[in-house]
Motif scaffolding. Structure first.
Motif, short mmCIF file in Angstrom:
data_model
loop_
_atom_site.label_atom_id
_atom_site.label_comp_id
_atom_site.label_asym_id
_atom_site.label_seq_id
_atom_site.Cartn_x
_atom_site.Cartn_y
_atom_site.Cartn_z
N HIS A 48 0.81 -1.21 0.00
CA HIS A 48 0.00 0.00 0.00
C HIS A 48 0.85 1.27 0.00
CE1 HIS A 48 -2.98 -3.01 1.13
NE2 HIS A 48 -3.87 -2.18 0.61
N TRP A 49 2.09 1.18 0.44
CA TRP A 49 2.98 2.34 0.38
C TRP A 49 4.31 2.03 -0.31
CZ3 TRP A 49 0.67 0.78 5.02
CH2 TRP A 49 1.44 -0.05 5.85
N GLU A 50 4.42 0.86 -0.90
CA GLU A 50 5.61 0.54 -1.69
C GLU A 50 5.62 1.38 -2.96
OE1 GLU A 50 8.65 -0.03 -2.21
OE2 GLU A 50 8.71 -2.17 -1.64
N ARG A 51 6.80 1.68 -3.47
CA ARG A 51 6.93 2.48 -4.68
C ARG A 51 6.43 1.72 -5.91
NH1 ARG A 51 12.71 2.76 -2.29
NH2 ARG A 51 11.76 0.80 -1.62
N VAL A 52 5.81 2.45 -6.82
CA VAL A 52 5.32 1.84 -8.05
C VAL A 52 6.47 1.23 -8.85
CG1 VAL A 52 4.06 2.23 -10.20
CG2 VAL A 52 3.39 3.46 -8.12
N SER A 53 7.63 1.86 -8.78
CA SER A 53 8.80 1.33 -9.49
C SER A 53 9.19 -0.05 -8.99
CB SER A 53 9.99 2.30 -9.33
OG SER A 53 10.27 2.55 -7.97
N LYS A 54 8.82 -0.37 -7.75
CA LYS A 54 9.10 -1.70 -7.20
C LYS A 54 7.94 -2.67 -7.40
CE LYS A 54 12.09 -2.46 -4.32
NZ LYS A 54 13.40 -3.15 -4.41
N LEU A 55 6.72 -2.14 -7.52
CA LEU A 55 5.55 -2.99 -7.69
C LEU A 55 5.36 -3.43 -9.14
CD1 LEU A 55 2.94 -1.01 -5.53
CD2 LEU A 55 4.01 -3.19 -4.91
N CYS A 56 5.55 -2.49 -10.06
CA CYS A 56 5.16 -2.72 -11.46
C CYS A 56 6.31 -2.70 -12.45
CB CYS A 56 4.11 -1.69 -11.87
SG CYS A 56 2.56 -1.85 -10.95
N HIS A 57 7.52 -2.37 -12.01
CA HIS A 57 8.72 -2.44 -12.85
C HIS A 57 8.50 -1.78 -14.22
CE1 HIS A 57 10.37 -5.22 -9.86
NE2 HIS A 57 9.18 -5.77 -9.84
N PRO A 58 8.22 -0.48 -14.23
CA PRO A 58 7.82 0.18 -15.48
C PRO A 58 8.90 0.28 -16.54
CG PRO A 58 8.13 1.80 -13.73
CD PRO A 58 8.21 0.46 -13.09
N CYS A 59 10.15 0.00 -16.21
CA CYS A 59 11.19 0.00 -17.25
C CYS A 59 11.50 -1.41 -17.73
CB CYS A 59 12.45 0.69 -16.75
SG CYS A 59 12.30 2.47 -16.68
N LEU A 60 10.83 -2.39 -17.17
CA LEU A 60 10.94 -3.75 -17.67
C LEU A 60 9.70 -4.14 -18.47
CD1 LEU A 60 12.40 -5.70 -14.60
CD2 LEU A 60 13.56 -5.17 -16.73
N ILE A 61 8.53 -3.75 -17.97
CA ILE A 61 7.28 -4.21 -18.55
C ILE A 61 6.88 -3.40 -19.77
CG2 ILE A 61 4.83 -4.62 -18.07
CD1 ILE A 61 6.72 -6.52 -16.63
N ASN A 62 7.23 -2.12 -19.84
CA ASN A 62 6.91 -1.29 -21.00
C ASN A 62 5.40 -1.21 -21.23
OD1 ASN A 62 7.43 0.37 -23.16
ND2 ASN A 62 8.99 -0.98 -24.04
N TYR A 63 4.72 -0.51 -20.33
CA TYR A 63 3.26 -0.45 -20.34
C TYR A 63 2.73 0.30 -21.56
CZ TYR A 63 3.43 -2.47 -15.74
OH TYR A 63 3.65 -3.33 -14.70
N ASP A 64 1.63 -0.24 -22.11
CA ASP A 64 0.99 0.37 -23.27
C ASP A 64 0.11 1.54 -22.86
OD1 ASP A 64 1.94 -1.74 -25.08
OD2 ASP A 64 0.56 -3.01 -23.94
N PHE A 65 -0.43 1.48 -21.65
CA PHE A 65 -1.36 2.52 -21.19
C PHE A 65 -0.96 2.92 -19.77
CE2 PHE A 65 -5.13 4.48 -19.54
CZ PHE A 65 -5.76 5.06 -20.63
N ILE A 66 -0.81 4.24 -19.56
CA ILE A 66 -0.45 4.77 -18.25
C ILE A 66 -1.56 5.72 -17.80
CG2 ILE A 66 1.24 6.09 -16.91
CD1 ILE A 66 3.28 5.32 -19.17
N GLY A 67 -2.35 5.27 -16.86
CA GLY A 67 -3.42 6.10 -16.32
C GLY A 67 -2.99 6.75 -15.03
N LYS A 68 -3.67 7.82 -14.68
CA LYS A 68 -3.37 8.52 -13.43
C LYS A 68 -4.65 8.70 -12.61
CE LYS A 68 0.90 10.90 -14.65
NZ LYS A 68 1.66 12.16 -14.55
N PHE A 69 -4.51 8.57 -11.31
CA PHE A 69 -5.65 8.71 -10.41
C PHE A 69 -6.24 10.11 -10.52
CE2 PHE A 69 -7.61 9.40 -6.24
CZ PHE A 69 -8.33 8.22 -6.08
N GLU A 70 -5.39 11.09 -10.78
CA GLU A 70 -5.84 12.47 -10.85
C GLU A 70 -6.75 12.73 -12.05
OE1 GLU A 70 -2.33 11.98 -8.41
OE2 GLU A 70 -2.72 11.43 -10.50
N THR A 71 -6.66 11.91 -13.08
CA THR A 71 -7.52 12.03 -14.26
C THR A 71 -8.21 10.69 -14.50
OG1 THR A 71 -5.58 11.53 -15.65
CG2 THR A 71 -6.17 13.86 -15.36
N LEU A 72 -8.62 10.04 -13.43
CA LEU A 72 -9.07 8.66 -13.48
C LEU A 72 -10.30 8.47 -14.37
CD1 LEU A 72 -8.76 5.77 -12.54
CD2 LEU A 72 -10.00 6.35 -10.45
#
Length: 371
Positions: free
Chosen positions: A277-301
């Motif tokens: 719940h407070w771990e960094r997203v970089s540690k949870l989702c590995h965004p430089c390994l997975i190469n996500y097609d879609f990046i959403g933000k809570f602020e514009t959910l």
């Protein structure tokens, strides 16, 4: 001093080398241009010591004890995965042009950051760990990386409806979402299944301003009765960071203050480990390994979710729910609420929180907070 502190934290929690020029720019993450050996873990047995323990002791021990994984059967995979353009064939309405431009900008920023900075210090990754937080929806070919406190409960509801496991997002309880085991995670598949899905499914992650996410997690887990976080985290935090604590607080772990929680977060020798719940997203989702097609933000959910559902050709009647999953009467955590919590901290503590989350700020292009 702050940069040095951030680098110290990063070294303690990452296998990635930070180049000197990145240090100066307060940036870093994973960028790989060569094949990486991915290791598959096998089952291991749990030791028994025969000593009776209380339920609370068992909870704490389960959280603290990280048993070594036995790794075997390595395979070669090219990381990061090749970026794919979004399939926009199902988007017919011109009103999504702005959302499309936003997506391309977010993907470009993340891609350029990962391409430019960092190199892998240890080329061996546990594949099952890297994909362990990614949920799979096979009917619409979706991979969703769960980021707690960034709309994950409602996204899992949406995935259940898409997969035919429920008729409506409004009929799914909180416990069913998180404990029902209805959705599969990517690490439950064999290596071929994992690799195929990573290369052919639409990969999505939804993130949130790190400070806001942190305060939201604290409010949820420590300001309301909780049979897990109070005895496991609360007791340990109060024992270590509260001088002359009352016996009742030490016994039940309730009443942790935000300042005490921050002491725990920034402690290199935490009495209990990290939590998703407070771990960094970089540690949870590995965004430089997975190469996500879609990046959403809570602020514009709302806008991001609507556009994403269009992209994956979801049923027209399916809308992303905007209800608060729990504690619905509480004020939603926003920038103003965050400031109320941060005012009790010193400027140095606020800076250290930013240092702790600075990779998330950089990779997802969040504005540096006024500390």
């Amino acid at each position: 001093m702050c940069i040095q502190y951030a680098f110290f934290l990063f070294q303690q929690n990452s296998e990635v080398y930070m180049p000197e020029d990145v240090m100066k720019k307060r940036g870093n993450l994973l960028n790989l241009g060569r094949p990486t050996r991915i290791l598959r873990k096998s089952k291991y047995s749990q030791e028994e010591n025969g000593v009776p323990q209380s339920p609370t002791d068992n909870l704490i021990e389960l959280h603290q004890r990280a048993k070594p994984q036995v790794l075997q059967k390595s395979i070669e995979m090219n990381w990061p995965l090749v970026a794919r353009p979004l399939n926009k064939s199902s988007v017919q309405d011109n009103k999504w042009k702005k959302a499309d431009v936003t997506q391309e900008k977010r993907r470009s920023i993340l891609h350029e950051f990962c391409k430019k900075y960092g190199r892998v210090n240890n080329p061996q990754f546990n594949l099952l760990h890297v994909v362990s937080r990614i949920y799979v929806e096979d009917k619409h070919k979706i991979l969703y990386c769960e980021v707690p406190k960034a709309g994950c409960s409602n996204w899992k509801r949406v995935l259940m409806v898409l997969n035919g496991l429920a008729s409506s997002v409004y009929n799914i309880s909180h416990d069913t979402v998180h404990y029902g085991k209805h959705l599969k995670t990517l690490n439950s598949f064999d290596l071929k299944g994992i690799y195929t899905r990573l290369n052919t499914y639409t990969k999505a992650v939804f993130v949130r301003d790190p400070m806001e996410r942190l305060v939201s997690a604290f409010r949820d887990k420590f300001e309301h009765p909780n049979s897990y976080y109070h005895p496991v985290f609360g007791k340990a935090i109060i024992k270590k960071y509260r001088p002359n604590a009352y016996a009742e607080a030490l016994n039940n772990g309730s009443g942790v203050t935000f300042k005490e929680f921050v002491y725990y977060l920034l402690d290199a020798h935490r009495p209990v480990g990290m939590d998703i719940h407070w771990e960094r997203v970089s540690k949870l989702c590995h965004p430089c390994l997975i190469n996500y097609d879609f990046i959403g933000k809570f602020e514009t959910l709302e806008e991001d979710a609507s556009y994403f559902l269009q992209l994956i050709a979801a049923p027209e009647e399916l809308k992303f729910p905007n209800f608060k999953d729990r504690h619905s009467s509480d004020e939603r955590t926003n920038a103003q609420v965050v400031q109320r919590y941060l005012k009790d901290l010193s400027r140095e503590q606020r800076q250290h929180i930013y240092d702790f989350y600075h990779l998330d700020y950089l990779t997802f292009n969040y504005t540096v907070p006024h500390l």
